[in-house]
Design an enzyme around this catalytic site. Structure first.
Site, PDB file in Angstrom:
ATOM      1  N   ASP A  64      72.147  33.109 101.690  1.00 51.71           N
ATOM      2  CA  ASP A  64      73.489  33.640 101.956  1.00 51.71           C
ATOM      3  C   ASP A  64      73.523  34.549 103.188  1.00 51.71           C
ATOM      4  O   ASP A  64      74.340  35.477 103.286  1.00 51.71           O
ATOM      5  CB  ASP A  64      74.033  34.355 100.716  1.00 51.71           C
ATOM      6  CG  ASP A  64      74.425  33.358  99.633  1.00 51.71           C
ATOM      7  OD1 ASP A  64      74.848  32.241 100.000  1.00 51.71           O
ATOM      8  OD2 ASP A  64      74.293  33.678  98.452  1.00 51.71           O
ATOM      9  N   ASP A  72      77.143  26.146  97.721  1.00 50.03           N
ATOM     10  CA  ASP A  72      77.588  27.344  98.439  1.00 50.03           C
ATOM     11  C   ASP A  72      77.029  27.384  99.867  1.00 50.03           C
ATOM     12  O   ASP A  72      77.611  27.963 100.774  1.00 50.03           O
ATOM     13  CB  ASP A  72      77.141  28.622  97.721  1.00 50.03           C
ATOM     14  CG  ASP A  72      77.215  28.560  96.207  1.00 50.03           C
ATOM     15  OD1 ASP A  72      77.132  27.453  95.655  1.00 50.03           O
ATOM     16  OD2 ASP A  72      77.335  29.623  95.576  1.00 50.03           O
TER      17      ASP A  72
HETATM   18  N1  GLY Z   1      77.553  32.139  96.137  1.00 45.63           N
HETATM   19  C1  GLY Z   1      77.557  32.585  94.803  1.00 45.63           C
HETATM   20  C2  GLY Z   1      78.893  32.505  94.180  1.00 45.63           C
HETATM   21  O1  GLY Z   1      79.797  31.878  94.706  1.00 45.63           O
HETATM   22  O2  GLY Z   1      79.051  33.063  93.120  1.00 45.63           O
END
Ligand code: GLY
Length: 383
Positions: free
Chosen positions: A87, A148
């Site tokens: 992320d 994600d």
């Molecule tokens: N990227 C983790 C979530 O969307 O909760």
């Protein structure tokens, strides 16, 4: 209506900055944020909100605060604090890259490039994927990708454009293609996560982490896919990504309840207390706005996308936003990890970010911080 919603949001963001200094909002089940240090995957959304506020009214206070936060992100990268995950795009795209996009700040650009280098360290060349979570030898996560990740790829595409080095964009392209092949199912629903054999990339199977069950469709995952594939199309002009984004969106829209704001999973039984995930709908609104930017005038899909966008934003602003309320968050009724009993029916800082990005796209044509705004950036494939 959009302007009033933005004014209200910007006022809340200023009050949060004044009250909480250099701390970041984290999720609770308490209908409020918990304010703590920069050491999760979500802090970039707060900095993104500060940049959007600055772009709305030009108040130098917001710029100063955003720059202070970027300083904290620099420290975090130097000290490698909680960065063993993919992320990095969320964290450094909405802080450092935004600082470059808005202010042409060379230090911020340099930090964004360093963050892209760090993200490249998650490419597993034997298996041919970007590992989502944990160190390389992690038992559970070693061969795992998650949907994600599509929203972290813009940092890599951008790094290729900025540096002229094609390798970042090549990795992003391969990851998007892998995601398209394995995370998207035949009926245009999606897996949250997919596993590969680490040694050779052989596919093992799909599953979920935050969804209702392995074969269900976690609504936020579907939303990450809608927006993420649209952005991969912007950077690569590969029509497969555009088609995938539209098909994921069609599935999303066709499975919405009456008020056009998603429950937390499309397969969960709907009962009296089933949680919504307003953040999934806010992300999808931005995905729709991005698609409307990318689709030519006269494209037959524009009409239903515009209609769905209007209904989503009306519903969010009128029934989910905290306009006029004493609140730290902007959007109510988000869900983080329902099965994990964390972040239920509460504010989600990414929900707040995408809600304000959508409003700023509608009101000011400010498209967030996923790509440069200069002319001709659309569809440059320089890798
Ligand atoms: N990227 C983790 C979530 O969307 O909760």
């Amino acid at each position: 209506m959009w302007r009033r919603a933005i004014e209200d949001a910007v006022g809340k963001i200023r009050r949060n900055l004044e009250q909480h200094g250099l701390t970041f909002p984290h999720i609770t089940n308490e209908k409020r944020y918990e304010w703590s240090a920069n050491e999760d995957w979500i802090e970039g959304f707060y900095t993104g909100l500060v940049w959007l506020s600055y772009e709305y009214n030009g108040d130098p206070y917001f710029k100063e605060q955003a720059q202070l936060q970027i300083g904290d992100f620099k420290r975090r990268l130097q000290q490698r604090i909680c960065l063993e995950h993919h992320d990095i795009g969320f964290l450094y795209g909405l802080s450092a890259l935004a600082g470059w996009i808005v202010e042409r700040d060379n230090d911020a650009r340099e930090l964004a490039m360093q963050a892209a280098d760090h993200l490249m360290g998650r490419w597993r060349s034997q298996g041919g994927y970007l590992q989502a979570w944990g160190p390389e030898n992690d038992e559970q996560n070693g061969g795992r990708i998650i949907i994600d990740c599509l929203m972290n790829l813009p940092l890599l595409y951008w790094a290729s454009q900025m540096s002229g080095d094609p390798s970042y964009g090549e990795v992003a392209y391969k990851q998007a293609e892998l995601s398209r092949r394995f995370l998207v199912r035949g009926d245009d629903s999606s897996y949250h996560t997919f596993y590969f054999q680490k040694e050779n990339g052989n596919p093992l199977g799909g599953g979920t982490h935050q969804g209702y069950r392995d074969g269900s469709t976690w609504t936020r995952g579907q939303a990450w896919g809608i927006y993420g594939f649209a952005l991969s199309y912007r950077y690569t002009q590969d029509p497969a990504f555009l088609g995938t984004s539209k098909r994921l969106l069609r599935y999303f829209v066709d499975h919405l309840p009456e008020d056009h704001v998603a429950y937390w999973d499309f397969d969960v039984p709907i009962e009296e207390h089933t949680s919504r995930d307003s953040s999934a709908s806010a992300i999808t609104a931005c995905g729709m706005l991005e698609l409307l930017e990318l689709l030519p005038e006269g494209d037959p899909d524009r009409a239903w996308i515009s209609d769905s966008l209007e209904r989503t934003m009306q519903s969010l602003v009128m029934h989910y936003a905290t306009i006029g309320e004493e609140a730290e968050g902007l959007l109510k009724h988000g869900s983080y990890h329902v099965r994990g009993n964390s972040g239920l029916d509460d504010y989600m800082i990414w929900g707040d970010y995408y809600y304000l990005e959508a409003l700023m796209r509608l009101e000011r044509s400010v498209p967030g911080y996923w790509y440069e705004r200069k002319d001709g950036i659309k569809g440059i494939r320089n890798f």
